[in-house]
Design an enzyme around this catalytic site. Structure first.
Site, PDB file in Angstrom:
ATOM      1  N   GLY A  62      38.051  28.100  37.057  1.00  0.00           N
ATOM      2  CA  GLY A  62      38.658  28.596  37.302  1.00  0.00           C
ATOM      3  C   GLY A  62      40.253  28.636  36.721  1.00  0.00           C
ATOM      4  CD  GLU A  81      39.144  33.019  47.269  1.00  0.00           C
ATOM      5  OE1 GLU A  81      38.606  32.047  48.213  1.00  0.00           O
ATOM      6  OE2 GLU A  81      39.478  33.670  47.907  1.00  0.00           O
ATOM      7  CB  CYS A 134      32.304  29.071  48.050  1.00  0.00           C
ATOM      8  SG  CYS A 134      32.874  30.108  48.771  1.00  0.00           S
ATOM      9  N   GLY A 174      34.274  31.909  41.570  1.00  0.00           N
ATOM     10  CA  GLY A 174      33.836  31.371  40.166  1.00  0.00           C
ATOM     11  C   GLY A 174      33.722  29.166  40.322  1.00  0.00           C
ATOM     12  CB  SER A 175      32.512  26.501  38.334  1.00  0.00           C
ATOM     13  OG  SER A 175      33.085  27.478  37.236  1.00  0.00           O
TER      14      SER A 175
HETATM   15  P1  NAD Z   1      31.219  30.766  36.998  1.00  0.00           P
HETATM   16  O1  NAD Z   1      32.527  29.812  37.119  1.00  0.00           O
HETATM   17  O2  NAD Z   1      30.149  30.210  36.219  1.00  0.00           O
HETATM   18  O3  NAD Z   1      30.881  32.129  36.864  1.00  0.00           O
HETATM   19  C1  NAD Z   1      31.846  32.884  37.934  1.00  0.00           C
HETATM   20  C2  NAD Z   1      32.522  33.989  36.557  1.00  0.00           C
HETATM   21  O4  NAD Z   1      33.250  33.790  35.057  1.00  0.00           O
HETATM   22  C3  NAD Z   1      31.151  35.081  36.042  1.00  0.00           C
HETATM   23  O5  NAD Z   1      30.634  36.173  36.227  1.00  0.00           O
HETATM   24  C4  NAD Z   1      31.581  34.444  34.695  1.00  0.00           C
HETATM   25  O6  NAD Z   1      30.297  35.113  33.689  1.00  0.00           O
HETATM   26  C5  NAD Z   1      32.929  34.180  34.115  1.00  0.00           C
HETATM   27  N1  NAD Z   1      32.671  33.624  33.605  1.00  0.00           N
HETATM   28  C6  NAD Z   1      32.623  32.034  32.942  1.00  0.00           C
HETATM   29  N2  NAD Z   1      33.529  32.088  32.199  1.00  0.00           N
HETATM   30  C7  NAD Z   1      34.662  32.771  31.875  1.00  0.00           C
HETATM   31  C8  NAD Z   1      35.785  32.477  31.433  1.00  0.00           C
HETATM   32  N3  NAD Z   1      35.925  31.497  30.398  1.00  0.00           N
HETATM   33  N4  NAD Z   1      36.749  33.800  31.489  1.00  0.00           N
HETATM   34  C9  NAD Z   1      36.248  34.831  32.508  1.00  0.00           C
HETATM   35  N5  NAD Z   1      35.339  34.813  32.662  1.00  0.00           N
HETATM   36  C10 NAD Z   1      35.151  33.733  33.224  1.00  0.00           C
HETATM   37  O7  NAD Z   1      30.342  30.221  38.521  1.00  0.00           O
HETATM   38  P2  NAD Z   1      28.724  30.877  39.344  1.00  0.00           P
HETATM   39  O8  NAD Z   1      28.085  29.829  38.687  1.00  0.00           O
HETATM   40  O9  NAD Z   1      28.468  32.378  39.084  1.00  0.00           O
HETATM   41  O10 NAD Z   1      29.023  30.518  40.619  1.00  0.00           O
HETATM   42  C11 NAD Z   1      29.670  29.544  41.344  1.00  0.00           C
HETATM   43  C12 NAD Z   1      30.845  28.927  41.581  1.00  0.00           C
HETATM   44  O11 NAD Z   1      31.443  29.927  42.712  1.00  0.00           O
HETATM   45  C13 NAD Z   1      30.864  27.965  42.987  1.00  0.00           C
HETATM   46  O12 NAD Z   1      31.628  26.803  42.492  1.00  0.00           O
HETATM   47  C14 NAD Z   1      31.306  28.036  44.438  1.00  0.00           C
HETATM   48  O13 NAD Z   1      31.773  27.347  44.756  1.00  0.00           O
HETATM   49  C15 NAD Z   1      32.375  29.434  43.256  1.00  0.00           C
HETATM   50  N6  NAD Z   1      32.740  30.342  44.229  1.00  0.00           N
HETATM   51  C16 NAD Z   1      33.578  30.225  45.557  1.00  0.00           C
HETATM   52  C17 NAD Z   1      33.809  31.516  45.955  1.00  0.00           C
HETATM   53  C18 NAD Z   1      35.440  31.360  47.374  1.00  0.00           C
HETATM   54  O14 NAD Z   1      35.341  32.412  48.003  1.00  0.00           O
HETATM   55  N7  NAD Z   1      35.670  30.439  46.951  1.00  0.00           N
HETATM   56  C19 NAD Z   1      32.596  32.367  46.455  1.00  0.00           C
HETATM   57  C20 NAD Z   1      31.418  31.954  45.392  1.00  0.00           C
HETATM   58  C21 NAD Z   1      31.313  31.132  44.784  1.00  0.00           C
END
Ligand code: NAD
Length: 528
Positions: free
Chosen positions: A264, A281, A315, A259-260
Site C-alpha cells: 500500500g 485499506e 485485517c 492489501g498489506s
Molecule cells: P498484498 O499486499 O500482498 O496484495 C494485495 C493485492 O495487491 C493483490 O491483489 C496483489 O496482487 C496486489 N499487488 C501486489 N503488489 C502490487 C503492486 N506493486 N502494485 C499493485 N498491486 C500489487 O496483500 P494480501 O497478502 O493479498 O492480503 C493481506 C493483507 O491485506 C494484510 O496485511 C491485511 O491486513 C490486508 N487487508 C486489509 C483490509 C482492510 O480493509 N484494511 C482488508 C483485507 C486485507
C-alpha cells in the site's frame, strides 16, 4: 526447512471437496479453464494458465485459470473509459436500481459462493456466506443512497447569489483486492462507486481468481440483462504486473487498494506521483483491552472470534490482548479452555472453527513468529505448532497464545496468522498507550461497564484507530459504518456512512442571479 512435515488425512475430506467444487462450479457457471479477464465485451485472458489451488488440501482444486496480463488490462481500461460518459449521465437512482439487482442476484448465490470462498480462500463456510452477505448488504445500502446523495446549499455573503456543493463522479476507479476478502472488497467498492457514477476495472488476488471470476459473472449478467454497457465494470485478474499497470495509469482517477501496508505504501507513492487519488485499506494490528469490571463471558467469546476467526487472516483480527492484572489469570484460564475446544480442519465441514492458512508461506510465517516470540521471552500458553492430525493438508496451524511483555518487538507487527499476544496492565491510561503504540490504526475494542472508561476510550485521548469498539470484538464490522483505519492502515474509508465521498469529486458552485457584481470579502476592484 520449516515447511517439512507429515500430516494425516481426515477420513473422507478429499472426495467430498471435489464433489462440492463440482456442484458449486456448475451453479456459478465456472468452466474447467476460466479466463480471468472480462474487458466489457469478451471473456479473454492471455496470461499463464494456472491450477486454481485449494488451501484445504494444498492441491489443485480441479479447475484452471488463465490469468490476465497488462495487455488485457489495457483493453479493460480502454472500454471502461469509453463507457464512462453514458454511465455518468444515467440518473443516480437508475444506477442504484442496477446495484439493487446485483444484490438480488448475489442473494441467489450465497451458498455456492460461500462454499467457493471456503474452498479457494480457506475460510469456514459460515464466514464465506457472511462475506457474500456483506456484498448484498452494501448493495441495499448503495441503492438507498443513490436516491439521496446529498450536496449542501451554503448561504452566500453576496446579495442575489446562490452557493451549493455538488458531488460528481470521479471517472474510472481501479480496485485492487487482497486474497482474504475477494468478494466483499469488490462489493464495498463496486456498489458505492457505481451509484456515484464511476466505471471500474478491478483486480483480485491471483490466488483467489475463481471467487473473483464467479462474482464478476454475476455482476456482468445483471448489466447485460438491463442493457447497460457491461464495460462499466471490467475485470483483469492477474499478478503484480496488472496491479502496477493500474496504479501507474493516469486514466484511473482513484485507486482503491486493499492489501498489506508495505505494498500500500508503494501504491500510495506512485498514485500521488501522478496526482491521482488513492483509497488505502491496509493492515491492522488490533487490540482488545479488558478492564476488571468487564463481563468475562463476552470477553472470552469475543477474543476467540477475534483471534481465531478466519484463522487469524482478517485485517481486523485481534492480535494483542491487554488484560488488567486483576482479571488476567481468570481470563487466560478461560481462554485456554476455549482454545482447546476449537476444531481445526476442513473449513467446508460443519463444526470446524479454524481452517487452513491460505498459503504454505503463511505456515512458515507462523512458525517464524512463534520462534521470535519465544526468543523475546514469550511464554507459550497453548498451540504454537502445525496441526498434523485430523486435517486434510499441510496448511494448518494451531491457534496460539503467548504471554509476553508489552515491550516485545514482535507485538508491533502484523503476522497474518492466528497468534495472540497477551499482556498485563494496571491502568486504562497505560493500556490505551499500548493500544496506540503500533504503527497501524485499524480496529480496537475495550471491555468494561464503566461509563468513564467508555467515554475515555472513545474520546479524543482514547484509541487512535478508525474502529473503536466497546464490548464487542475487533472484527465483524457492519457495513453501515465507515470502514477503515488510521496511520499505516492508510486512512481510507469504505462501505457505509459518507464513504461515498471518496468516489466523487467535490464541486463548489456559486450562481449570480442578480444584475450586479459584488465581489467576495467586500473587495472594490473598480466600478464601471
Ligand atoms: P498484498 O499486499 O500482498 O496484495 C494485495 C493485492 O495487491 C493483490 O491483489 C496483489 O496482487 C496486489 N499487488 C501486489 N503488489 C502490487 C503492486 N506493486 N502494485 C499493485 N498491486 C500489487 O496483500 P494480501 O497478502 O493479498 O492480503 C493481506 C493483507 O491485506 C494484510 O496485511 C491485511 O491486513 C490486508 N487487508 C486489509 C483490509 C482492510 O480493509 N484494511 C482488508 C483485507 C486485507
Amino acid at each position: 526447512m520449516l515447511r517439512r512435515c507429515t500430516y494425516r488425512l481426515s477420513n473422507n475430506s478429499l472426495p467430498s471437496l471435489k464433489s462440492i467444487l463440482k456442484s458449486v462450479a456448475g451453479e456459478l457457471q465456472l468452466d474447467e479453464v476460466n479466463a480471468a479477464c472480462f474487458d466489457g465485451k469478451v471473456w479473454k485472458a492471455t496470461g499463464e494458465t494456472v491450477n486454481a489451488m485449494s488451501p484445504i488440501d494444498g492441491n489443485p482444486s480441479g479447475l484452471r485459470v488463465q490469468l490476465a496480463t497488462p495487455a488485457d488490462y489495457e483493453r479493460c481500461i480502454t472500454n471502461a473509459k469509453a463507457a464512462q460518459r453514458e454511465w455518468q449521465l444515467t440518473p443516480a437512482p437508475v444506477r442504484g436500481e442496477i446495484v439493487r439487482q446485483i444484490g438480488e442476484e448475489l442473494r441467489k448465490y450465497l451458498n455456492p459462493l460461500g462454499k467457493l470462498l471456503a474452498i479457494e480462500v480457506g475460510k469456514i463456510f459460515p464466514e464465506g456466506v457472511g462475506e457474500v452477505q456483506e456484498y448484498v448488504d452494501v448493495c441495499d445500502f448503495a441503492c438507498g443512497l443513490s436516491r439521496q446523495i446529498p450536496g449542501q446549499v451554503i448561504p452566500s455573503e453576496r446579495k442575489g447569489h446562490f452557493m451549493m456543493e455538488q458531488w460528481h463522479p470521479l471517472g474510472t476507479v481501479g480496485i485492487i483486492a487482497a486474497f482474504n476478502f475477494p468478494v466483499a472488497v469488490a462489493g464495498w467498492n463496486t456498489a458505492i462507486s457505481m451509484i456515484c457514477g464511476n466505471t471500474q476495472v478491478w483486480k483480485g488476488s491471483p490466488t483467489t481468481s475463481l471467487c473473483s471470476i464467479a462474482t464478476q459473472k454475476i455482476v456482468t449478467r445483471v448489466l447485460e440483462r438491463n442493457n447497460i454497457n457491461p464495460a462499466i465494470a471490467t475485470f483483469a485478474n492477474g499478478g503484480v504486473d496488472v496491479g502496477q499497470a493500474m496504479v501507474r495509469d493516469p486514466r484511473v482517477n482513484l485507486v482503491s487498494f486493499t492489501g498489506s501496508c508495505q505494498i500500500g505504501n508503494e501504491v500510495a507513492k506512485v498514485v500521488a506521483g501522478r496526482f491521482g487519488k488513492s483509497l488505502l485499506e491496509l493492515g491492522g494490528n488490533n487490540a482488545i483491552l479488558v478492564m476488571p469490571d468487564a463481563d468475562l463471558r463476552l470477553v472470552v467469546r469475543s477474543v476467540l472470534f477475534g483471534a481465531v476467526g478466519t484463522a487469524g487472516q482478517r485485517c481486523t483480527t485481534c492480535r494483542r490482548l491487554y488484560l488488567h492484572e486483576d482479571i488476567h489469570d481468570e481470563v487466560m484460564a478461560r481462554l485456554k479452555e476455549c482454545y482447546k475446544q476449537v476444531k481445526i480442519g476442513d473449513p467446508t465441514q460443519t463444526g470446524v472453527l479454524c481452517g487452513p492458512l491460505h498459503t504454505i508461506n503463511a505456515v512458515d510465517a507462523f512458525l517464524e513468529a512463534v520462534e521470535k516470540a519465544k526468543a523475546e521471552g514469550g511464554q507459550l500458553q497453548i498451540g504454537g505448532e502445525r496441526q498434523h492430525i485430523g486435517v486434510p493438508g499441510p496448511n494448518y496451524v494451531q491457534p496460539t497464545i503467548f504471554s509476553i511483555s508489552p515491550n516485545a518487538k514482535c507485538v508491533q507487527h502484523e503476522v497474518f496468522v492466528p497468534i495472540l499476544y497477551v499482556m498485563k496492565f494496571k491502568t486504562l491510561e497505560e493500556a490505551i498507550g499500548y493500544n496506540n503504540s503500533v504503527e497501524q490504526g485499524l480496529s480496537s475494542a475495550l471491555f468494561t461497564k464503566n461509563i468513564q472508561n467508555i467515554m475515555t476510550w472513545t474520546g479524543p485521548r482514547g484509541s487512535d484507530c478508525g474502529i473503536v469498539n466497546v464490548n464487542i470484538p475487533t472484527n465483524g464490522a457492519e457495513i453501515g459504518g465507515a470502514f477503515g483505519g488510521e496511520k499505516a492502515t492508510g486512512g481510507g474509508r469504505e462501505s457505509g456512512s459518507d464513504s461515498w465521498k471518496q468516489y466523487c469529486r467535490r464541486v463548489s458552485t456559486t450562481i449570480n442571479y442578480s444584475d450586479s457584481l459584488p465581489l467576495a470579502q467586500g473587495i472594490d476592484f473598480g466600478s464601471s
